[in-house]
Design a protein around this motif. Structure first.
Motif, short mmCIF file in Angstrom:
data_model
loop_
_atom_site.label_atom_id
_atom_site.label_comp_id
_atom_site.label_asym_id
_atom_site.label_seq_id
_atom_site.Cartn_x
_atom_site.Cartn_y
_atom_site.Cartn_z
N THR A 1 0.84 -1.19 0.00
CA THR A 1 0.00 0.00 0.00
C THR A 1 0.87 1.25 0.00
N MET A 2 0.59 2.18 -0.90
CA MET A 2 1.25 3.50 -0.90
C MET A 2 0.57 4.31 0.20
N LYS A 3 1.37 4.85 1.11
CA LYS A 3 0.84 5.59 2.25
C LYS A 3 1.19 7.06 2.13
N PHE A 4 0.16 7.90 2.08
CA PHE A 4 0.35 9.34 2.07
C PHE A 4 0.18 9.81 3.51
N VAL A 5 1.27 10.27 4.11
CA VAL A 5 1.29 10.62 5.52
C VAL A 5 1.30 12.13 5.68
N PHE A 6 0.24 12.68 6.27
CA PHE A 6 0.13 14.10 6.55
C PHE A 6 0.66 14.35 7.96
N LEU A 7 1.53 15.37 8.09
CA LEU A 7 2.16 15.62 9.37
C LEU A 7 2.60 17.07 9.48
N ASP A 8 3.00 17.45 10.69
CA ASP A 8 3.43 18.84 10.90
C ASP A 8 4.86 19.03 10.39
N ARG A 9 5.34 20.25 10.51
CA ARG A 9 6.64 20.61 9.93
C ARG A 9 7.77 20.61 10.97
N ALA A 10 7.72 19.72 11.93
CA ALA A 10 8.81 19.62 12.91
C ALA A 10 10.13 19.38 12.18
N GLY A 11 11.21 19.90 12.72
CA GLY A 11 12.51 19.80 12.08
C GLY A 11 12.93 18.36 11.80
N TYR A 12 12.66 17.45 12.72
CA TYR A 12 13.07 16.06 12.51
C TYR A 12 12.19 15.35 11.48
N HIS A 13 11.05 15.92 11.10
CA HIS A 13 10.23 15.37 10.01
C HIS A 13 10.79 15.77 8.64
N ARG A 14 11.61 16.84 8.62
CA ARG A 14 12.10 17.39 7.35
C ARG A 14 13.62 17.33 7.23
N ALA A 15 14.26 16.57 8.11
CA ALA A 15 15.73 16.52 8.11
C ALA A 15 16.27 16.03 6.76
N LYS A 16 17.34 16.63 6.31
CA LYS A 16 17.92 16.26 5.01
C LYS A 16 18.38 14.80 4.97
N GLN A 17 18.86 14.29 6.10
CA GLN A 17 19.36 12.92 6.12
C GLN A 17 18.25 11.88 6.35
N LEU A 18 17.01 12.31 6.48
CA LEU A 18 15.89 11.40 6.73
C LEU A 18 15.68 10.45 5.55
N GLN A 19 15.64 9.16 5.82
CA GLN A 19 15.41 8.14 4.80
C GLN A 19 13.93 7.75 4.83
N VAL A 20 13.20 8.08 3.78
CA VAL A 20 11.77 7.78 3.70
C VAL A 20 11.58 6.57 2.78
N PRO A 21 10.93 5.50 3.27
CA PRO A 21 10.72 4.31 2.44
C PRO A 21 9.94 4.62 1.16
N GLU A 22 10.11 3.77 0.16
CA GLU A 22 9.49 3.97 -1.16
C GLU A 22 7.97 4.03 -1.13
N ASN A 23 7.35 3.28 -0.22
CA ASN A 23 5.89 3.22 -0.21
C ASN A 23 5.26 4.26 0.72
N ILE A 24 6.03 5.26 1.12
CA ILE A 24 5.53 6.34 1.97
C ILE A 24 5.86 7.69 1.33
N ARG A 25 4.88 8.57 1.32
CA ARG A 25 5.08 9.95 0.86
C ARG A 25 4.65 10.87 1.99
N LEU A 26 5.53 11.80 2.37
CA LEU A 26 5.22 12.75 3.44
C LEU A 26 4.59 13.99 2.83
#
Length: 193
Positions: free
Chosen positions: A96-121
């Motif tokens: 399942t492709m998961k579209f995850v809605f979330l706030d703009r906390a710094g750790y949610h937008r970190a450059k080094q953050l690895q987001v899995p292929e089946n998740i879109r923030l």
């Protein structure tokens, strides 16, 4: 977003469906949470209170349509624990492709953050917690933790896990299923057909 992210992945056979989730974290600690209490007229409520400050954070994802709930606990909030949440969540219904809605906390937008292929923030506008239905879930959890005194962090973590698991899908959907979200998903589904 569906045409740009979901459609190519579906054509490639990587995913077979899509869902919308909302994500947020909340802090639970050994410090006693107080709420109003009903007593007889003129009688002040009496209860044990502790001034202890160790905390545990509950990272949660909810599907406001079906009431699906996914969570992990951690000793703090940061990019490392958020990435762990995403990694574990990607294994939950991996097709399942998961579209995850979330706030703009710094750790949610970190450059080094690895987001899995089946998740879109998908980031919500800044300073608008009322747009995130997980906040309603946290309100209910805070009401449940009121007046509890935990002996240690282990007991607190066990309480968080058991309490989150007590919620039925119907309860979660009732708390988080805002009409505007249901309408938007329905319209997006119709547009994809």
């Amino acid at each position: 977003m569906l045409r740009r992210h979901y459609a190519p992945a579906a054509r490639a056979g990587k995913v077979t469906g899509w869902k919308v989730y909302f994500q947020d974290e909340s802090c639970f600690g050994l410090l006693t949470v107080l709420r109003r209490a009903i007593t007889l007229p003129g009688v002040k409520p009496v209860g044990a209170f502790q001034h202890r400050f160790p905390y545990r954070y509950c990272y949660s994802l909810v599907d406001p349509l079906e009431g699906d709930l996914f969570f992990v606990t951690a000793p703090q909030v940061n990019t490392l624990y958020f990435e762990y949440l995403l990694s574990e969540f990607s294994r939950h219904e991996p097709q399942t492709m998961k579209f995850v809605f979330l706030d703009r906390a710094g750790y949610h937008r970190a450059k080094q953050l690895q987001v899995p292929e089946n998740i879109r923030l998908v980031f919500l506008p800044s300073s608008n917690p009322e747009l995130n239905p997980v906040e309603r879930f946290w309100e209910d959890m805070k009401d449940r933790v009121a007046f509890h005194n935990f002996k240690d962090e282990q007991e607190l973590e066990e309480w968080i896990a058991s309490t989150v698991r007590e919620y039925s899908k119907e309860q979660v959907a009732s708390l988080t299923g805002y009409p505007y979200i249901k309408r938007a998903v329905r319209e997006a589904t119709q547009n994809m057909e």
